[in-house]
Design a protein around this motif. Structure first.
Motif, PDB file in Angstrom:
ATOM      1  N   ALA A 135      34.712   3.396  54.862  1.00 57.14           N
ATOM      2  CA  ALA A 135      34.472   2.718  56.135  1.00 57.14           C
ATOM      3  C   ALA A 135      35.765   2.254  56.773  1.00 57.14           C
ATOM      4  CB  ALA A 135      33.536   1.522  55.917  1.00 57.14           C
ATOM      5  N   GLU A 136      36.677   1.753  55.966  1.00 53.93           N
ATOM      6  CA  GLU A 136      37.965   1.315  56.508  1.00 53.93           C
ATOM      7  C   GLU A 136      38.707   2.497  57.127  1.00 53.93           C
ATOM      8  OE1 GLU A 136      42.023  -1.021  55.057  1.00 53.93           O
ATOM      9  OE2 GLU A 136      40.232  -1.038  53.784  1.00 53.93           O
ATOM     10  N   ARG A 137      38.661   3.638  56.448  1.00 53.81           N
ATOM     11  CA  ARG A 137      39.307   4.829  56.983  1.00 53.81           C
ATOM     12  C   ARG A 137      38.613   5.293  58.272  1.00 53.81           C
ATOM     13  NH1 ARG A 137      38.486  10.392  54.089  1.00 53.81           N
ATOM     14  NH2 ARG A 137      38.793   9.106  52.234  1.00 53.81           N
ATOM     15  N   CYS A 138      37.292   5.243  58.286  1.00 51.81           N
ATOM     16  CA  CYS A 138      36.537   5.657  59.472  1.00 51.81           C
ATOM     17  C   CYS A 138      36.922   4.847  60.701  1.00 51.81           C
ATOM     18  CB  CYS A 138      35.036   5.488  59.231  1.00 51.81           C
ATOM     19  SG  CYS A 138      34.250   6.887  58.441  1.00 51.81           S
ATOM     20  N   LEU A 139      36.973   3.529  60.548  1.00 55.62           N
ATOM     21  CA  LEU A 139      37.271   2.675  61.703  1.00 55.62           C
ATOM     22  C   LEU A 139      38.691   2.900  62.191  1.00 55.62           C
ATOM     23  CD1 LEU A 139      35.355   0.670  63.135  1.00 55.62           C
ATOM     24  CD2 LEU A 139      34.547   1.392  60.903  1.00 55.62           C
ATOM     25  N   ALA A 140      39.622   3.155  61.283  1.00 57.44           N
ATOM     26  CA  ALA A 140      40.993   3.443  61.699  1.00 57.44           C
ATOM     27  C   ALA A 140      41.054   4.768  62.452  1.00 57.44           C
ATOM     28  CB  ALA A 140      41.914   3.477  60.483  1.00 57.44           C
ATOM     29  N   ASP A 141      40.367   5.791  61.945  1.00 61.43           N
ATOM     30  CA  ASP A 141      40.381   7.096  62.592  1.00 61.43           C
ATOM     31  C   ASP A 141      39.655   7.070  63.929  1.00 61.43           C
ATOM     32  OD1 ASP A 141      41.914   8.335  60.695  1.00 61.43           O
ATOM     33  OD2 ASP A 141      40.230   9.214  59.598  1.00 61.43           O
ATOM     34  N   LEU A 142      38.628   6.236  64.062  1.00 59.69           N
ATOM     35  CA  LEU A 142      37.938   6.139  65.348  1.00 59.69           C
ATOM     36  C   LEU A 142      38.898   5.653  66.435  1.00 59.69           C
ATOM     37  CD1 LEU A 142      34.365   4.714  64.629  1.00 59.69           C
ATOM     38  CD2 LEU A 142      34.977   6.916  65.629  1.00 59.69           C
ATOM     39  N   GLY A 143      39.788   4.744  66.073  1.00 60.67           N
ATOM     40  CA  GLY A 143      40.772   4.281  67.034  1.00 60.67           C
ATOM     41  C   GLY A 143      41.678   5.406  67.508  1.00 60.67           C
ATOM     42  N   LYS A 144      41.957   6.356  66.631  1.00 67.56           N
ATOM     43  CA  LYS A 144      42.808   7.490  67.001  1.00 67.56           C
ATOM     44  C   LYS A 144      42.073   8.446  67.945  1.00 67.56           C
ATOM     45  CE  LYS A 144      45.125   7.139  62.522  1.00 67.56           C
ATOM     46  NZ  LYS A 144      45.291   7.735  61.183  1.00 67.56           N
ATOM     47  N   VAL A 145      40.755   8.489  67.810  1.00 70.53           N
ATOM     48  CA  VAL A 145      39.967   9.352  68.687  1.00 70.53           C
ATOM     49  C   VAL A 145      39.702   8.683  70.026  1.00 70.53           C
ATOM     50  CG1 VAL A 145      37.785  10.579  68.958  1.00 70.53           C
ATOM     51  CG2 VAL A 145      38.875  10.477  66.714  1.00 70.53           C
ATOM     52  N   LEU A 146      39.352   7.410  69.990  1.00 64.59           N
ATOM     53  CA  LEU A 146      38.943   6.706  71.206  1.00 64.59           C
ATOM     54  C   LEU A 146      40.123   6.128  71.975  1.00 64.59           C
ATOM     55  CD1 LEU A 146      35.848   4.795  69.780  1.00 64.59           C
ATOM     56  CD2 LEU A 146      35.840   6.879  71.158  1.00 64.59           C
ATOM     57  N   GLY A 147      41.247   5.940  71.307  1.00 66.90           N
ATOM     58  CA  GLY A 147      42.417   5.401  71.982  1.00 66.90           C
ATOM     59  C   GLY A 147      42.490   3.891  71.931  1.00 66.90           C
ATOM     60  N   GLY A 148      43.486   3.356  72.609  1.00 68.33           N
ATOM     61  CA  GLY A 148      43.763   1.926  72.541  1.00 68.33           C
ATOM     62  C   GLY A 148      42.638   1.050  73.044  1.00 68.33           C
ATOM     63  N   ALA A 149      41.802   1.569  73.948  1.00 74.13           N
ATOM     64  CA  ALA A 149      40.703   0.764  74.480  1.00 74.13           C
ATOM     65  C   ALA A 149      39.719   0.347  73.399  1.00 74.13           C
ATOM     66  CB  ALA A 149      39.971   1.538  75.576  1.00 74.13           C
ATOM     67  N   SER A 150      39.715   1.083  72.285  1.00 72.76           N
ATOM     68  CA  SER A 150      38.775   0.748  71.208  1.00 72.76           C
ATOM     69  C   SER A 150      39.116  -0.586  70.558  1.00 72.76           C
ATOM     70  CB  SER A 150      38.775   1.850  70.144  1.00 72.76           C
ATOM     71  OG  SER A 150      40.036   1.933  69.502  1.00 72.76           O
ATOM     72  N   PHE A 151      40.357  -1.064  70.756  1.00 75.66           N
ATOM     73  CA  PHE A 151      40.749  -2.343  70.173  1.00 75.66           C
ATOM     74  C   PHE A 151      40.817  -3.456  71.217  1.00 75.66           C
ATOM     75  CE2 PHE A 151      41.090  -0.472  66.217  1.00 75.66           C
ATOM     76  CZ  PHE A 151      41.524  -1.369  65.259  1.00 75.66           C
ATOM     77  N   ALA A 152      40.193  -3.235  72.356  1.00 72.97           N
ATOM     78  CA  ALA A 152      40.095  -4.293  73.349  1.00 72.97           C
ATOM     79  C   ALA A 152      39.157  -5.378  72.854  1.00 72.97           C
ATOM     80  CB  ALA A 152      39.580  -3.724  74.678  1.00 72.97           C
TER      81      ALA A 152
ATOM     82  N   ILE B  20      27.360  -1.502  59.714  1.00 73.44           N
ATOM     83  CA  ILE B  20      28.501  -1.486  60.640  1.00 73.44           C
ATOM     84  C   ILE B  20      28.922  -0.051  60.930  1.00 73.44           C
ATOM     85  CG2 ILE B  20      30.929  -2.111  60.912  1.00 73.44           C
ATOM     86  CD1 ILE B  20      30.371  -4.569  59.164  1.00 73.44           C
ATOM     87  N   LEU B  21      28.977   0.765  59.885  1.00 78.36           N
ATOM     88  CA  LEU B  21      29.439   2.143  60.040  1.00 78.36           C
ATOM     89  C   LEU B  21      28.506   2.937  60.951  1.00 78.36           C
ATOM     90  CD1 LEU B  21      31.767   3.863  59.077  1.00 78.36           C
ATOM     91  CD2 LEU B  21      30.441   4.476  57.049  1.00 78.36           C
ATOM     92  N   ARG B  22      27.211   2.769  60.764  1.00 80.01           N
ATOM     93  CA  ARG B  22      26.260   3.480  61.633  1.00 80.01           C
ATOM     94  C   ARG B  22      26.431   3.037  63.087  1.00 80.01           C
ATOM     95  NH1 ARG B  22      20.460   3.773  58.330  1.00 80.01           N
ATOM     96  NH2 ARG B  22      21.279   4.791  56.449  1.00 80.01           N
ATOM     97  N   ASN B  23      26.625   1.754  63.291  1.00 80.02           N
ATOM     98  CA  ASN B  23      26.879   1.255  64.642  1.00 80.02           C
ATOM     99  C   ASN B  23      28.114   1.911  65.245  1.00 80.02           C
ATOM    100  OD1 ASN B  23      24.793  -0.498  65.129  1.00 80.02           O
ATOM    101  ND2 ASN B  23      25.903  -2.332  64.522  1.00 80.02           N
ATOM    102  N   ALA B  24      29.194   1.898  64.465  1.00 82.22           N
ATOM    103  CA  ALA B  24      30.486   2.365  64.986  1.00 82.22           C
ATOM    104  C   ALA B  24      30.446   3.844  65.335  1.00 82.22           C
ATOM    105  CB  ALA B  24      31.583   2.079  63.963  1.00 82.22           C
ATOM    106  N   VAL B  25      29.924   4.657  64.445  1.00 87.28           N
ATOM    107  CA  VAL B  25      29.882   6.100  64.702  1.00 87.28           C
ATOM    108  C   VAL B  25      28.931   6.404  65.859  1.00 87.28           C
ATOM    109  CG1 VAL B  25      29.306   8.347  63.730  1.00 87.28           C
ATOM    110  CG2 VAL B  25      30.522   6.670  62.334  1.00 87.28           C
ATOM    111  N   GLY B  26      27.791   5.719  65.898  1.00 83.21           N
ATOM    112  CA  GLY B  26      26.845   5.944  66.977  1.00 83.21           C
ATOM    113  C   GLY B  26      27.413   5.563  68.333  1.00 83.21           C
ATOM    114  N   MET B  27      28.084   4.414  68.401  1.00 80.07           N
ATOM    115  CA  MET B  27      28.665   3.982  69.671  1.00 80.07           C
ATOM    116  C   MET B  27      29.815   4.885  70.074  1.00 80.07           C
ATOM    117  SD  MET B  27      30.126   0.234  70.779  1.00 80.07           S
ATOM    118  CE  MET B  27      28.491  -0.504  70.694  1.00 80.07           C
TER     119      MET B  27
ATOM    120  N   PHE C 251      34.968  -2.267  68.143  1.00 78.47           N
ATOM    121  CA  PHE C 251      35.581  -1.468  67.083  1.00 78.47           C
ATOM    122  C   PHE C 251      36.680  -2.215  66.324  1.00 78.47           C
ATOM    123  CE2 PHE C 251      33.886   1.556  70.178  1.00 78.47           C
ATOM    124  CZ  PHE C 251      33.090   2.330  69.361  1.00 78.47           C
ATOM    125  N   GLY C 252      37.497  -2.970  67.046  1.00 78.92           N
ATOM    126  CA  GLY C 252      38.554  -3.717  66.379  1.00 78.92           C
ATOM    127  C   GLY C 252      37.997  -4.747  65.410  1.00 78.92           C
ATOM    128  N   GLN C 253      36.961  -5.474  65.835  1.00 74.16           N
ATOM    129  CA  GLN C 253      36.350  -6.462  64.951  1.00 74.16           C
ATOM    130  C   GLN C 253      35.651  -5.793  63.779  1.00 74.16           C
ATOM    131  OE1 GLN C 253      36.652  -9.910  65.055  1.00 74.16           O
ATOM    132  NE2 GLN C 253      35.835  -9.538  63.008  1.00 74.16           N
TER     133      GLN C 253
END
Length: 380
Positions: free
Chosen positions: A326-343, A257-264, A348-350
């Motif tokens: 990984a939990e920290r990574c996904l939370a921080d990705l939302g801060k970088v990508l913005g609210g659209a990451s949780f659409a 999951i982490l490799r997917n998230a960071v790559g995307m 990313f939200g899932q």
């Protein structure tokens, strides 16, 4: 069996995972597992993870097989994390029989192992419904009871997190006979109705926020016919192996999951990367650093097991550390990508909920840290 059998299985699983990834948006909306996915994995040879090499399978021992098995699970997780988690249970469960060779009760246990291995070769998936409400995730705290029933036993008690329900043919669980220490049992789930008529009642279908399509249902066993593991000694002697393999396979799901998230995320940033605000730059670096640390923990634990150098502690540490990172990574990705990451149409939200849910699993945080403390203090 030629060693290249794993190479063949890996290639087939990689193709399936790639196809899963191509349909990621549709899959992330699923609430149930698709039996056809597991039929394809069976044909690809994944079930051979529960079969010894001498019998045409992939199991060559923990040190020799852990990296290969983790690789298969990680590949699957990059395509569909829910399928990967359910699939990971199969070798984890069967390792109770693959890993031990009891000195007593040997003939009966070997005959049972041969039968169970045959089920994997015949195309049957194995899973677990060991966890119980109120146990804190400790399988030794079972309150389920087992009463003799001819050549089998009748089990009674509540179980939850039976991942892969409806897909797996066999589920392992624990129960006590006359108040004795917990023993391992196997429940044949084939053609069992879940209305209580066959000793199994569905209490709650899985509706979790994370790993939403694993069908990790809760059941009540009421006089459920089950087969006892043929050797208590085998159960005990296999626990160290299972306790190294299982956390690494769960960690492999997180790494996928982490490799997917960071790559995307890197793809989405694209040309915008040079224009990131200072706040976003800091969090992006923290994301990549945390992902790197997770990879180091994963590799370190694999090597410790392969080298037989403190693998039990390393596996436990890696699973807990990777889950937290990984939990920290996904939370921080939302801060970088913005609210659209949780659409809803973004993964990313899932994924954030999935990695959080994986952190709670086998063992959950409280038990995990208790075990880590004991293992650490036991070091010379």
């Amino acid at each position: 069996m030629p060693y290249n059998r794993f190479v063949e299985v890996r290639a087939a699983v990689a193709d399936i995972a790639t196809e899963f990834a191509d349909h990621r948006s549709e899959r992330l909306g699923r609430r149930t597992l698709a039996p056809g996915d597991f039929t394809r994995l069976e044909r690809a040879g994944f079930l051979l993870t529960g079969v010894p090499q001498q019998q045409g399978g992939l199991w060559r021992g923990l040190a020799e097989s852990v990296r290969e098995y983790a690789e298969l699970v990680r590949l699957l997780a990059e395509g569909d994390a829910c399928v990967a988690l359910v699939a990971a249970m199969h070798p984890s469960v069967l390792s109770f029989w693959l890993a031990a060779e009891p000195q007593s009760d040997g003939a009966e246990w070997r005959a049972q192992r041969a039968r169970f291995v045959d089920t994997a070769r015949e195309g049957h998936w194995w899973g677990t419904m060991i966890s119980e409400p109120g146990s804190g995730g400790d399988i030794l705290q079972t309150r389920a009871k087992a009463e003799p029933d001819g050549d089998h036993f009748a089990l009674s008690g509540d179980k939850h997190f039976a991942s892969g329900s409806g897909i797996t043919s066999f589920m392992i669980t624990t129960a006590r006979v006359d108040g004795s220490p917990p023993e391992l049992f196997v429940v044949d789930m084939r053609e069992r109705e879940w209305d209580g008529s066959t000793g199994v009642t569905l209490l709650t279908p899985w509706n979790g926020h994370g790993m939403i399509a694993t069908q990790s249902h809760a059941f009540r066993l009421s006089g459920c016919r089950a087969e006892r593991a043929a050797s208590r000694e085998a159960f005990s002697s296999a626990v160290p192996v299972v306790s190294q393999l299982t956390p690494l396979l769960f960690a492999a799901v997180v790494i996928g999951i982490l490799r997917n998230a960071v790559g995307m995320a890197r793809e989405r940033l694209g040309a915008r990367a040079p224009a990131l605000k200072a706040y976003e730059q800091v969090h992006w670096v923290e994301v990549t650093n945390a992902a790197w640390l997770a990879e180091q923990a994963y590799e370190g634990a694999l090597r410790a097991i392969e080298n037989n150098s403190g693998g039990l502690l390393a596996a436990s540490r890696a699973k807990a550390t990777i889950a937290a990172l990984a939990e920290r990574c996904l939370a921080d990705l939302g801060k970088v990508l913005g609210g659209a990451s949780f659409a809803r149409d973004a993964p990313f939200g899932q994924w954030a909920e999935d990695v959080r849910a994986l952190g709670f699993l086998r063992p959950p945080w409280g038990l995990a840290f208790e075990q880590l403390l004991k293992l650490d203090l036991a070091q010379p």
